[in-house]
Design an enzyme around this catalytic site. Structure first.
Site, mmCIF file in Angstrom:
data_model
loop_
_atom_site.group_PDB
_atom_site.id
_atom_site.type_symbol
_atom_site.label_atom_id
_atom_site.label_comp_id
_atom_site.label_asym_id
_atom_site.label_seq_id
_atom_site.Cartn_x
_atom_site.Cartn_y
_atom_site.Cartn_z
ATOM 1 N N ASP A 39 4.349 4.485 -4.809
ATOM 2 C CA ASP A 39 4.352 3.666 -3.643
ATOM 3 C C ASP A 39 5.684 3.529 -3.160
ATOM 4 O OD1 ASP A 39 1.481 2.637 -3.277
ATOM 5 O OD2 ASP A 39 1.736 2.016 -5.456
ATOM 6 N N ARG A 61 3.523 -5.951 4.558
ATOM 7 C CA ARG A 61 3.202 -4.635 4.458
ATOM 8 C C ARG A 61 2.455 -4.077 5.565
ATOM 9 N NH1 ARG A 61 -0.186 -4.568 -1.222
ATOM 10 N NH2 ARG A 61 0.052 -2.308 -0.622
ATOM 11 N N HIS A 117 -5.745 -7.169 -6.679
ATOM 12 C CA HIS A 117 -5.040 -6.845 -7.912
ATOM 13 C C HIS A 117 -5.569 -7.775 -9.030
ATOM 14 C CE1 HIS A 117 -1.984 -5.291 -5.204
ATOM 15 N NE2 HIS A 117 -1.919 -4.342 -6.275
ATOM 16 N N ASP A 144 -8.115 3.143 -4.502
ATOM 17 C CA ASP A 144 -7.136 2.371 -5.122
ATOM 18 C C ASP A 144 -7.021 2.432 -6.244
ATOM 19 O OD1 ASP A 144 -4.820 0.758 -4.830
ATOM 20 O OD2 ASP A 144 -5.860 -0.893 -3.664
ATOM 21 N N LYS A 180 -3.895 3.596 4.053
ATOM 22 C CA LYS A 180 -4.395 2.636 3.046
ATOM 23 C C LYS A 180 -4.585 1.254 3.669
ATOM 24 C CE LYS A 180 -0.347 1.579 0.393
ATOM 25 N NZ LYS A 180 0.515 1.685 -0.980
ATOM 26 N N HIS A 181 -5.454 0.489 3.316
ATOM 27 C CA HIS A 181 -6.718 0.314 2.471
ATOM 28 C C HIS A 181 -7.932 0.352 3.058
ATOM 29 C CE1 HIS A 181 -2.885 -1.406 0.629
ATOM 30 N NE2 HIS A 181 -3.127 -0.460 -0.367
#
Length: 437
Positions: free
Chosen positions: A153, A228, A271, A342, A258-259
């Site tokens: 990443d 991001r 997460h 992911d 992504k995503h």
């Protein structure tokens, strides 16, 4: 706004029923879409007139990078693999610690497609180089004539696992801001940033980068993606993604958009938990899909699937494990490349029985960072042997991975990393920040 496609309309109806020259760093200003019309679809019937008149050229590129010859070579290779090799060929493992020999041993013994390197696995530049060298050597020791997936990443901003080792770039939102200020300049500096990031990563021994982020954020209500994301505007985000994909492609590194189909509207962090996204199909098409469509138009080799509960498409199932979401990506958007989940160690999928098998059966080609790599490998081996997952599905997945790695090796050989790559990367980072702010 994008039109509602026929298959999506059928899904919507069903839901209603149920519910009531890169070495110099010089690139053109604009990121032009990929123009190849080639695909990895089966060749015409050899007995048909078209097939006899126009034989398939193995050097014809697919829309996602590898040539048709490379894809066929990959298919023939994986057809000879044992269940243990096939299972490994669809897993990108995780490892703990910083000893380069640990991931190398795991890759070799389990025949893994590759590993993902995190900030917890790195110490300094010499250690990173020792690790990537050990991984490349392990793949050769396993009898492979193509490089492993060595991914990281490295998005820019705070999601940069090589901080202090590779060049620091600003958050990807800087690409959107630069494009909003001056579209042509913004696309150019975004592409240069991706190009030099990719070249610098290749110089450190990496073959994949888990970037760019194609999610269209909704701003403050979005706790996971935020800066991001390139933009809150789908059109601006689409331009940024197209430019970034072209830059990474030019660098000879496998990018990972992504995503899918878009994490920017989720108001919970995957997460920790499985976010529920109640957007309608029309809203997903208009808000979330344009950057992914742009990525595909520009030759994206890989797309990462999110862990989201999309109530309009596959309620109560993470997108990464929902066949309907893979159908959306492949049948409606026309993506032919590698699909990767992911991280399977995230809270959104924690506690689900055999998440790796669910994702593989749904359409994933690569299973990213399962909690226990060795146990997951054995689960997939057992499932292949027992017929719980078809060998054909696993071969399909593994062949795409091998094909993209053959492409990566070929492009990397054609485009050496320049000796002044660090200086080029620093200049590109400064140019991007200047154009944005």
């Amino acid at each position: 706004m994008l039109p509602i496609r026929p298959r999506l309309a059928v899904i919507a109806a069903s839901v209603l029923v149920v519910c009531g020259c890169a070495s110099t760093g010089s690139v053109p200003d604009d990121a032009a879409p990929a123009t190849s019309s080639a695909s990895s679809a089966p060749s015409p019937n050899p007995s048909s007139p078209a097939a006899t008149e126009t034989p398939v050229d193995p050097d014809t590129p697919t829309a996602w990078g590898p040539t048709l010859g490379e894809l066929e070579e990959a298919r023939e290779l994986v057809s000879t693999w044992s269940p243990e090799q096939l299972a490994g060929g669809v897993i990108v493992g995780r490892f703990h610690g910083t000893d380069p020999e640990e991931p190398a041993r795991m890759l070799r013994d389990l025949h893994l497609a590759g590993v993902s390197v995190t900030g917890d696995n790195v110490v300094d530049e010499p250690q990173v180089r020792a690790m990537t060298t050990a991984l490349a050597r392990a793949a050769k020791d396993d009898g492979r004539a193509f490089p492993p997936v060595i991914g990281v990443d490295q998005e820019g901003g705070y999601v940069s696992h090589l901080r202090g080792i590779a060049t620091d770039f600003p958050h990807f939102q800087s690409a959107g801001l630069a494009i909003e200020s001056d579209a042509r300049l913004g696309r150019r500096v975004t592409r240069e940033a991706a190009l030099t990031t990719g070249l610098e990563l290749r110089g450190l021994g990496f073959t994949w980068v888990f970037a760019p982020v194609a999610d269209v954020t909704i701003g403050a209500a979005d706790p996971t993606i935020g800066p991001r994301s390139p933009s809150e505007d789908p059109g601006v985000a689409a331009q940024a993604i197209g430019a970034a994909v072209k830059g990474y492609d030019d660098a000879g590194i496998v990018s990972t958009v992504k995503h899918f189909p878009g994490h920017g509207t989720a108001t919970n962090d995957s997460h920790d938990t499985l976010p529920v996204v109640d957007s309608t199909l029309a809203e997903i098409e208009a808000h979330d899909l344009p950057p992914f469509e742009s990525a595909i138009d520009h030759g994206a080799p890989a797309v990462m699937l999110s862990h989201l509960d999309l109530t309009a498409i596959a309620p109560d199932v993470p997108a990464s494990m929902a066949p309907e979401v893979y159908d959306l990506l492949r049948d409606d958007l026309g993506f032919e490349g590698v699909t990767i989940t992911d991280s399977l160690g995230m809270g959104a999928v924690g506690g689900r029985p055999t998440p790796a098998l669910q994702a593989l059966e749904a359409g994933a080609d690569l299973l990213l960072m399962p909690v226990d790599t060795t146990a997951t490998h054995q689960i997939v081996v057992d499932a292949i042997n027992a017929g719980e997952v078809s060998r054909e599905r696993v071969e399909e997945a593994a062949a795409r991975v091998v094909a993209v790695q053959l492409w990566q090796a070929r492009i990397a050989a054609q485009r050496p990393v320049p000796v002044d790559v660090v200086e080029q990367a620093r200049a590109a980072s400064a140019d991007l920040e200047s154009a944005a702010y």
